[in-house]
Design an enzyme around this catalytic site. Structure first.
Site, short mmCIF file in Angstrom:
data_model
loop_
_atom_site.label_atom_id
_atom_site.label_comp_id
_atom_site.label_asym_id
_atom_site.label_seq_id
_atom_site.Cartn_x
_atom_site.Cartn_y
_atom_site.Cartn_z
N ASP A 69 0.93 -1.08 -0.10
CA ASP A 69 0.13 0.11 0.06
C ASP A 69 0.80 1.11 0.18
O ASP A 69 0.44 2.35 -0.47
CB ASP A 69 -1.02 -0.13 1.20
CG ASP A 69 -2.10 -0.87 1.13
OD1 ASP A 69 -2.92 -0.62 0.18
OD2 ASP A 69 -1.83 -1.85 1.56
N ARG A 106 -7.07 -2.86 -4.09
CA ARG A 106 -5.90 -3.42 -3.40
C ARG A 106 -4.86 -3.26 -4.11
O ARG A 106 -4.71 -3.01 -5.51
CB ARG A 106 -6.40 -4.81 -2.93
CG ARG A 106 -7.23 -5.21 -1.87
CD ARG A 106 -7.30 -6.31 -1.61
NE ARG A 106 -8.40 -6.39 -0.34
CZ ARG A 106 -8.13 -6.29 1.06
NH1 ARG A 106 -6.91 -5.94 1.35
NH2 ARG A 106 -9.01 -6.83 1.71
#
Length: 1000
Positions: free
Chosen positions: A624, A794
């Site tokens: 991330d 994601r």
């Protein structure tokens, strides 16, 4: 190159009709006959070429039997066209190949995509075999191949650098590497195909390693052909998504295949290296490597991971671990037949006999009923080791039976008061160690240090549960649970409190002994699941101790996030000793930068500082952070974040273990393990590290025995070397340059991805991002939350989508803008010095260069032209220009004369570096022969699939008939055109993923 007639690419046509003669010729080369692993002239490139030629010949003979000569001719034509384009890179050659593919009907395209997908997977096998043989060859010659590639090499290197063997032994004895297997992304390949390909790999290794008779070769070739045919005739597409329990079962197969047996073998090899240098063996009570798992424990954004799911996967792993131990103890019963023992073992055996059944006939009948391998009769009293082992065997049998009942009935649990079963690894470890020490005492050292030592090592590493399951949940979910409690008991909204208020209240509740959560609490389903999870933790800690690991908090931003999880565990029934250690996960750029402040605030809470007893685990997220800030800015934030986190711990005398959430790809922090470890900041490893092993990386690291051994060796050596001989601290000037580079690259990346209106549209149209969910390669959704845009996506599908189109944008976006600016500011020589002298910067640049070598601007342009609205073409051209510019600046800084091509140098390691670069370059060229046609096929059917979603175009397309000449009996989609199109699309995605070795 001794290939005896096998050419660099293929001998004549791979589609020759005389398969028997071709196979005999390929399988009787000098390397196969001599046992390649035992020769001195080993060359991995030769092995790949020979294996490829053999597998391709077999594959196309199978295809010929199941399709037609006409179809084979088309495959040949596409291959030749792709080869021509690979040599020239000219658009005209690309167009010629594209026209051939466009002549195929949908059924032929389905077969074509499957054929090329299979070929790429077979090529992967060739490389795996070559890698395994290369590792074996290195160990045979005990040749050091650069720093920290083997534990023995690391020990020798450290001694040469001035470290004493006592220092090395002490460091290795307390060292700990925890490899955490995760299910995201799940292998794109179905387990049925993985199993078939695994057998092919096993048989190829036999061909390579052993001298075989003609009959033996023929039998092995038959088995290879059978498994290739099985893979070819198996549906490649996973028709339903896996459940988390399925993911855990898939993960456990690697323990059966390699890991269970490899760990004691590896530790024995470390013992040998230590003994050769005058040290003793590794301590019995330590395992320098252990395994964790997230499969069935990672509930962050996955609604299918519930408290019951977590119970299921813990029990599944525990049944498997108990099975392994039961089988191992049965083997050990045959080994320890001796009667000499010390007083401790004599007493232990006598105590067991005193409380055992005395009716020998009853003993026989019961052991017969249990169908033990042997020793149905009562063990003679003068064989004390067997008396002890027979007791352990009985208890493990009882344990397995009890666990099986729990698996089949959710209302049944382990009886914590049942003395006939084993609940902790100490109950096995302690009797085995007593046997070991007795054998040493009576001078039966050779017996003690044989199978018994291996079993002790297995018990110490795996316990009963094989892996320790981590629990992961998002921080907001814990806050919502506490908010429901504070509202219900009249304290107001927890979520609305300031951080200081939260910490004060949480601390007071942690110090209080009264219950906090009412039994009749009214709450949402999400809150109930958080509480049920914490209750399940308490239950499993008591009934299956040692099965759980760390509680990881994703999106952690504050000290209260950690205190909240500790409180929830305690209030849901965890005793003080059973509360899981809690690790905040810092993943976004701002969170990484703020982590030291958060930890200082957390350690300032005296109750918590006393609770952790000088140890804290912190997870840092590569995925991330890269999606949030771009690869370069994220890399620097992760580097500095580690330094600052460790410094914060040092201020409070807290030892930090860093948990690296590395993905398989460069865009998510991936790369070779040894260079990743050695490029970490000095002082941040200190003998202890946790690392995620994700998705397809599990197969490459642990799917084959030699590679499994190499993985364990690599991590152990790297951590040892980093701990005792860390890299030097970077110059202050380099830090200043990195600060500016991070600022410039992050600003450009964020402006492009998050602030440019055209970007989201371009991403959606130019990549198969929105179609990836249909692959069913994992149990969790592609988005954390069901809103549109990059933010909710994601990191895995974000990387996967750009990889499919050969753009790889997340890895390089921001590099050219930042580096150009630094060069304009006069820092070119500084950047070059950083590349030559700073491992962190060198590794970062080299990995980016490798990804840029995988990119293909011609293919990217083809995706854009065919799939993207014309209004976005200027924006696409700008991005493609940045790709080309990124290549230029990387070559300028690295001073390479081309991607993966180094200039002539005089340094000692230059030849090895060039060899590795050339090896990678050749690998990419070989794969491109198959990947590029799959790209063309994917674009064609992406276009058709999207057209089918629009009423007018879709109506025209759906009227087309699907030819069934080659798909007679095809059971899926009822020959519906739309379904067939989607199947072709899915297979191209899986094939490209296999070729790029990347599902995100």
């Amino acid at each position: 190159m001794a290939t005896h007639g096998v050419s660099h690419r293929r001998q004549g046509s791979l589609f020759a009709s005389e398969e028997g003669e071709a196979l005999e010729k390929l399988a009787t080369t000098s390397s196969y006959l001599s046992g390649r692993g035992e020769t001195k002239d080993f060359n991995a490139h030769d092995v790949i070429e020979e294996c490829d030629a053999l597998l391709q010949t077999i594959f196309f003979s199978v295809v010929r039997e199941t399709t037609s000569e006409e179809f084979l001719a088309k495959l040949q034509g596409v291959y030749d066209g792709s080869e021509a384009f690979g040599k020239t890179g000219e658009p005209k050659d690309f167009e010629a190949m594209k026209k051939l593919l466009e002549t195929m009907e949908v059924d032929e395209s389905l077969q074509f995509a499957s054929a090329y997908s299979n070929l790429l997977n077979l090529h992967n096998i060739s490389e795996q075999v070559a890698n395994a043989m290369e590792e074996r060859h290195k160990r045979l010659d005990d040749i050091p191949r650069g720093p920290a590639k083997s534990t023995n090499g690391a020990i020798k290197g450290l001694i040469r650098s001035g470290k004493t063997i006592e220092e090395i032994y002490a460091a290795l004895s307390r060292q700990h590497v925890d490899l955490v297997l995760t299910a995201h992304p799940t292998q794109a390949l179905r387990r049925s195909m993985l199993k078939a390909f695994g057998k092919v790999r096993e048989k190829l290794l036999q061909l390579q390693r052993f001298r075989l008779s003609r009959f033996e070769r023929a039998e092995i070739l038959d088995e290879i052909r059978s498994n290739i045919a099985a893979a070819w005739r198996t549906d490649e597409i996973r028709r339903t998504p896996p459940k988390p329990q399925d993911e855990m079962r898939a993960g456990l197969t690697y323990f059966q295949q390699t890991i269970w047996d490899c760990v004691p073998t590896f530790m024995r090899r470390v013992d040998t290296a230590l003994l050769a240098n005058g040290c003793g063996r590794l301590p019995l009570d330590r395992s320098i490597v252990t395994f964790g798992s997230w499969m069935g424990g990672d509930r962050d954004g996955n609604p299918f991971v519930t408290s019951e799911c977590t119970r299921d996967v813990v029990l599944l792993a525990r049944v498997q671990g108990t099975n392994f131990l039961f089988s191992t103890i049965q083997k050990l019963l045959f080994e320890l037949s001796m009667w000499r023992c010390n007083d401790t073992v004599k007493r232990l055996a006598n105590d067991i006999l005193a409380t055992s059944e005395t009716d020998k006939n009853a003993i026989f009948e019961e052991r017969k009923r249990r169908n033990y391998d042997d020793f149905w009769k009562a063990i003679p009293e003068h064989e004390p080791y067997r008396v002890i082992l027979a007791m352990l065997r009985d208890k493990l049998y009882n344990t397995r039976e009890a666990l099986q009942k729990c698996v089949t009935d959710p209302n049944v649990s382990i009886d914590v008061n049942d003395d006939s079963i084993i609940r902790t690894k100490e109950e096995i470890y302690e009797p085995l160690v007593a046997c070991y020490e007795s054998l040493i005492e009576v001078k039966d050292d050779q017996i003690a240090n044989s199978l018994l030592l291996d079993v002790i090592r297995q018990v110490q590493c795996f316990g009963l549960g094989l892996v320790k399951l981590d629990i992961r949940q998002e921080s907001d979910r814990h806050a919502e649970a506490l908010d429901a409690v504070t509202r219900y008991i009249g304290l107001g909204s927890y979520i609305e409190w300031s951080e200081d208020q939260k910490i004060e209240w949480l601390t007071s509740e942690l110090m209080s002994k009264r219950p906090l959560i009412p039994h009749d609490l009214e709450c949402s389903a999400d809150v109930r699941e958080v509480l049920d999870t914490c209750k399940m933790i308490a239950h499993l800690q008591q009934t299956c101790p040692g099965s759980l690991g760390t509680y990881v908090i994703s999106m952690a931003t504050s000290a209260s996030d950690v205190l909240a999880v500790v409180l929830l565990q305690r209030e849901c029934g965890c005793r003080e000793k059973d509360v899981l250690r809690v690790a905040p996960l810092f993943e976004r750029l701002d969170d990484l930068n703020d982590a030291p402040r958060v930890l200082r605030q957390l350690f300032s809470v005296k109750w918590y500082l006393d609770h952790i007893n000088g140890f804290q685990e912190v997870m840092i997220g590569y995925s991330d952070s890269g999606k949030d800030a771009g690869r370069m800015a994220a890399a620097w934030a992760l580097y500095e974040g580690q330094e600052r986190v460790v410094a914060a711990g040092n201020e409070f005398n807290v030892a930090m273990t860093l948990f690296h959430g590395r993905g398989g790809t460069v865009g998510r922090g991936g790369g070779p393990a040894h260079i990743a470890m050695l490029s970490q900041p000095p002082g941040t490893v200190n003998g202890s590290i946790r690392v995620t092993v994700q998705g397809e990386v599990i197969e490459s690291d642990f799917g084959e025995r030699e590679n499994c051994f190499h993985t364990l060796d690599l991590y152990t050596a790297s951590v040892l070397e980093h701990s005792l001989k860390p890299p030097s601290h970077p110059d202050d000037k380099w830090r200043a340059v990195m600060d500016r580079m991070s600022e410039y690259s992050c600003a450009h990346y964020r402006k492009t991805v998050f602030e440019t209106p055209e970007f989201v549209q371009y991403f959606a149209q130019a990549t198969p991002g929105s179609e990836l969910g249909s692959l069913n390669i994992g149990s969790r959704p592609a988005k954390r939350k069901p809103n549109a845009g990059v933010t909710a996506l994601r990191a895995i599908p974000w990387i996967f989508a750009w990889t499919q189109s050969r753009f790889h944008l997340p890895v390089w976006l921001g590099i050219s803008a930042s580096f150009k600016r630094l060069i304009e500011e006069g820092e070119l020589q500084t950047l070059r010095d950083m590349y030559k002298r700073w491992p962190f910067f060198e590794v970062t640049i080299d990995l980016v260069e490798m990804v840029l070598a995988k990119a293909d601007p011609v293919v990217v342009a083809y995706y854009e032209k065919a799939l993207v609205d014309e209004s976005l073409h200027d924006f696409g051209a700008k991005l493609r220009g940045e790709l080309e510019s990124s290549i230029d600046v990387i070559l300028t800084v690295s001073e390479h004369i081309g991607l993966l091509v180094q200039p002539e140098k005089t340094e000692e390691n230059a030849n090895e570096a060039r060899r590795m670069q050339q090896k990678l370059k050749h690998k990419l060229e070989k794969r491109n022969l198959y990947i590029t046609p799959l790209n063309v096929c994917q674009v064609r059917f992406l276009k058709q699939a999207r057209a089918l979603e629009h009423e007018e175009d879709g109506e025209k397309l759906s009227m087309r008939k699907v030819k069934i000449t080659m798909l007679e009996g095809y059971p899926f989609q009822d020959f519906n055109y739309k379904g067939a199109v989607n199947d072709v699309l899915k297979i191209t995605m899986k094939g490209i993923a296999a070729g790029m070795q990347n599902t995100g």
